[in-house]
Write an enzyme that holds these catalytic residues in place. Sequence first.
Site, PDB file in Angstrom:
ATOM      1  CB  THR A 114      -3.008   3.669   0.617  1.00  0.00           C
ATOM      2  OG1 THR A 114      -3.068   4.411  -0.605  1.00  0.00           O
ATOM      3  CG2 THR A 114      -4.193   2.717   0.682  1.00  0.00           C
TER       4      THR A 114
ATOM      5  CG  LEU B  44      -1.921  -1.122   1.386  1.00  0.00           C
ATOM      6  CD1 LEU B  44      -2.647  -1.028   2.723  1.00  0.00           C
ATOM      7  CD2 LEU B  44      -2.932  -1.098   0.248  1.00  0.00           C
ATOM      8  CG  ASP B  45      -0.156   4.977  -2.002  1.00  0.00           C
ATOM      9  OD1 ASP B  45      -0.492   5.549  -0.953  1.00  0.00           O
ATOM     10  OD2 ASP B  45      -0.866   4.987  -3.023  1.00  0.00           O
ATOM     11  CB  ILE B  46       3.711   6.761   1.837  1.00  0.00           C
ATOM     12  CG1 ILE B  46       4.074   7.298   3.234  1.00  0.00           C
ATOM     13  CG2 ILE B  46       3.440   7.902   0.855  1.00  0.00           C
ATOM     14  CD1 ILE B  46       5.396   8.035   3.281  1.00  0.00           C
TER      15      ILE B  46
END
Length: 287
Positions: free
Chosen positions: A111, A107-109
């Site tokens: 999210t 998951l990106d930073i």
Amino acid sequence: MSEKLQKVLARAGHGSRRELEQVIAAGRVSVDGKVAQLGDRVEADAKIRLDGHAVQVRSQDEMVCRVLAYHKPEGEICSRKDPQGRPTVFDRLPKLKGARWVAVGRLDINTSGLLLFTSDGELANRLMHPAQEVEREYAVRVFGEVSEEQLQALRTGVMLEDGEAAFDTIKPMGGEGLNQWYHVTLKEGRNREVRRLWESQELQVSRLMRIRYGDIELAKSLPRGGWEELNLTRVNYLREMVQLPREQKTLITPEKKLSSARAKVKKAKIRRAVRRHTENKTRRVKK
């Protein structure tokens, strides 16, 4: 019987097979004193080292497949280490002896939400493979006027820089003014795919949270930064979904139905543990 080197390393929890193929190609693995090559096969008694450290080689029968559900907060990255010193999703996880937790996807930073970890790199590898088409569900807060034409485009498919993409389902969940919530599902995990789909319609995603992976849901009682270990039934649900044999062992006691009072106590303990971890990390940074 010999096995592929990356499969043996993955089973020991040193990463997914895809990650380990890169590690082997970089010359970081040795077998019986010689630098390993991609494609090497090893016997059960092989002496394997990764970055100079001995790897504990275990057969499938010796391994216990464990899976954690983690509630990732915004601001954490999915790498093990970060040159910029940012917190990572691995910081709060329990320690493993002779193995490492492998993240099932990323998951990106910015999210938050459900992120699975497993001690079995082969399970992680199969769950992440696009051919498995594991359904993911996200709660998305979108800023801007959303028309039915835009929603229809997101259902039927739009062209992104890495190919066509679409949501399998879009369900309006209400909101206030120009901030509207939607639950969306898709069966692949391309980089920032949910955000890019909405941005293709010139709409801004102001909040994004993954709330389900397959049939594994993010528990409402699990606070941000908290984790829980999945029971044997849920572990085997994941294993059967990717055609792996059922696990027979577990390191957690059978679940019992908790009273509302005991459930509150358990939730409070998790929150205290998360708070202590955050406070200790802050103290170390200040020093």
